[in-house]
Design a protein around this motif. Structure first.
Motif, PDB file in Angstrom:
ATOM      1  N   TYR A  55       0.820  -1.220   0.000  1.00 53.73           N
ATOM      2  CA  TYR A  55       0.000   0.000   0.000  1.00 53.73           C
ATOM      3  C   TYR A  55       0.849   1.264   0.000  1.00 53.73           C
ATOM      4  O   TYR A  55       0.594   2.189  -0.782  1.00 53.73           O
ATOM      5  N   ASP A  56       1.857   1.329   0.853  1.00 51.08           N
ATOM      6  CA  ASP A  56       2.696   2.532   0.920  1.00 51.08           C
ATOM      7  C   ASP A  56       3.403   2.789  -0.410  1.00 51.08           C
ATOM      8  O   ASP A  56       3.483   3.929  -0.874  1.00 51.08           O
ATOM      9  N   ALA A  57       3.888   1.727  -1.030  1.00 50.42           N
ATOM     10  CA  ALA A  57       4.527   1.876  -2.338  1.00 50.42           C
ATOM     11  C   ALA A  57       3.522   2.333  -3.388  1.00 50.42           C
ATOM     12  O   ALA A  57       3.868   3.103  -4.294  1.00 50.42           O
ATOM     13  N   ALA A  58       2.280   1.894  -3.268  1.00 52.56           N
ATOM     14  CA  ALA A  58       1.251   2.280  -4.241  1.00 52.56           C
ATOM     15  C   ALA A  58       0.896   3.759  -4.127  1.00 52.56           C
ATOM     16  O   ALA A  58       0.768   4.447  -5.149  1.00 52.56           O
ATOM     17  N   LEU A  91      -5.110   7.284  12.735  1.00 56.61           N
ATOM     18  CA  LEU A  91      -3.900   8.081  12.981  1.00 56.61           C
ATOM     19  C   LEU A  91      -2.708   7.473  12.249  1.00 56.61           C
ATOM     20  O   LEU A  91      -1.885   8.202  11.687  1.00 56.61           O
ATOM     21  N   ALA A  92      -2.626   6.153  12.239  1.00 57.04           N
ATOM     22  CA  ALA A  92      -1.527   5.489  11.536  1.00 57.04           C
ATOM     23  C   ALA A  92      -1.575   5.770  10.033  1.00 57.04           C
ATOM     24  O   ALA A  92      -0.530   5.972   9.403  1.00 57.04           O
ATOM     25  N   VAL A  93      -2.770   5.785   9.452  1.00 60.18           N
ATOM     26  CA  VAL A  93      -2.899   6.098   8.019  1.00 60.18           C
ATOM     27  C   VAL A  93      -2.459   7.544   7.762  1.00 60.18           C
ATOM     28  O   VAL A  93      -1.740   7.826   6.792  1.00 60.18           O
ATOM     29  N   ILE A  94      -2.863   8.453   8.627  1.00 60.54           N
ATOM     30  CA  ILE A  94      -2.434   9.852   8.496  1.00 60.54           C
ATOM     31  C   ILE A  94      -0.917   9.930   8.498  1.00 60.54           C
ATOM     32  O   ILE A  94      -0.300  10.620   7.668  1.00 60.54           O
ATOM     33  N   ASP A  95      -0.275   9.213   9.420  1.00 60.36           N
ATOM     34  CA  ASP A  95       1.190   9.232   9.506  1.00 60.36           C
ATOM     35  C   ASP A  95       1.831   8.659   8.242  1.00 60.36           C
ATOM     36  O   ASP A  95       2.880   9.137   7.795  1.00 60.36           O
ATOM     37  N   ARG A  96       1.217   7.664   7.653  1.00 59.71           N
ATOM     38  CA  ARG A  96       1.760   7.077   6.426  1.00 59.71           C
ATOM     39  C   ARG A  96       1.684   8.065   5.263  1.00 59.71           C
ATOM     40  O   ARG A  96       2.614   8.156   4.452  1.00 59.71           O
ATOM     41  N   ALA A  98       1.670  11.343   5.606  1.00 58.56           N
ATOM     42  CA  ALA A  98       2.645  12.391   5.912  1.00 58.56           C
ATOM     43  C   ALA A  98       4.052  11.929   5.537  1.00 58.56           C
ATOM     44  O   ALA A  98       4.834  12.704   4.956  1.00 58.56           O
ATOM     45  N   ALA A  99       4.389  10.692   5.845  1.00 62.04           N
ATOM     46  CA  ALA A  99       5.708  10.162   5.493  1.00 62.04           C
ATOM     47  C   ALA A  99       5.888  10.123   3.978  1.00 62.04           C
ATOM     48  O   ALA A  99       6.950  10.493   3.457  1.00 62.04           O
ATOM     49  N   MET A 100       4.850   9.693   3.263  1.00 62.67           N
ATOM     50  CA  MET A 100       4.924   9.634   1.801  1.00 62.67           C
ATOM     51  C   MET A 100       5.145  11.023   1.206  1.00 62.67           C
ATOM     52  O   MET A 100       5.868  11.201   0.236  1.00 62.67           O
ATOM     53  N   ALA A 101       4.551  12.026   1.820  1.00 63.54           N
ATOM     54  CA  ALA A 101       4.607  13.378   1.266  1.00 63.54           C
ATOM     55  C   ALA A 101       5.945  14.080   1.507  1.00 63.54           C
ATOM     56  O   ALA A 101       6.229  15.078   0.850  1.00 63.54           O
ATOM     57  N   LYS A 102       6.757  13.589   2.424  1.00 66.42           N
ATOM     58  CA  LYS A 102       8.006  14.288   2.767  1.00 66.42           C
ATOM     59  C   LYS A 102       8.832  14.634   1.538  1.00 66.42           C
ATOM     60  O   LYS A 102       9.295  15.751   1.407  1.00 66.42           O
TER      61      LYS A 102
END
Length: 176
Positions: A55-58, A91-96, A98-102
């Motif tokens: 999912y994160d890679a997608a 909250l975990a999805v929000i953090d993911r 945010a990390a992707m957007a860095k």
């Protein structure tokens, strides 16, 4: 333009997704709005499930792919809460995101926490949206909005209860 199925398309039908991106860009579109998490039964053939492997890679890959094709992404993180049933999972999805957007803030137009949250998963829990908005705003430079308020669209106590100070950069309205 809305390309709600973009995450699914990135993982399962990238050629079709690229065709859509190119068609939209060639017709003057500058960004696509994509659902980040949608997993209810009516979306089973094009879900975007944060519990899914890759999912994160997608979400990162779709953001990059759209940008490579001349478009930015407006992410609507929650189109429903089926795949994120608890406050901690949201909250975990929000953090993911945010990390992707860095490394990709320039590729993203904005984040919307919930698509019509009053009817798509948050319901009586709309009071959770300000916390999610503050958390995302603290972790990214991308603009943040919370949700379209429920109809009738009026600037009253219902609106100010969702959009508390410091929770969002702008307000979205979904008109009839």
């Amino acid at each position: 333009a809305s390309l709600f199925w973009g995450v699914w398309g990135y993982s399962h039908d990238r050629p079709r997704l690229v065709q859509h991106l190119d068609l939209l860009r060639s017709n003057g579109f500058e960004f696509v709005r994509v659902f980040g998490a949608v997993a209810n039964a009516s979306w089973s053939d094009r879900s975007a499930d944060p519990r899914a492997p890759g999912y994160d890679a997608a979400i990162a890959g779709l953001t990059d792919l759209a940008f490579e094709h001349g478009l930015r992404v407006a992410w609507t993180i929650f189109a429903d809460t089926v795949a994120s049933p608890s406050p901690s999972s949201r909250l975990a999805v929000i953090d993911r995101f945010a990390a992707m957007a860095k490394a990709r803030a320039h590729e993203i137009v904005y984040f919307e926490i919930a698509n019509e949250g009053w009817q798509n998963g948050f319901g009586e829990r709309l009071g959770e949206l300000p916390e999610l908005g503050r958390r995302l705003k603290a972790r990214t430079q991308v603009l943040v909005t919370l949700t379209s308020p429920p109809p009738p669209l009026q600037c009253d106590a219902r609106l100010s209860s969702i959009y508390a100070p410091g929770t969002a950069d702008f307000l979205t309205f979904h008109f009839d």
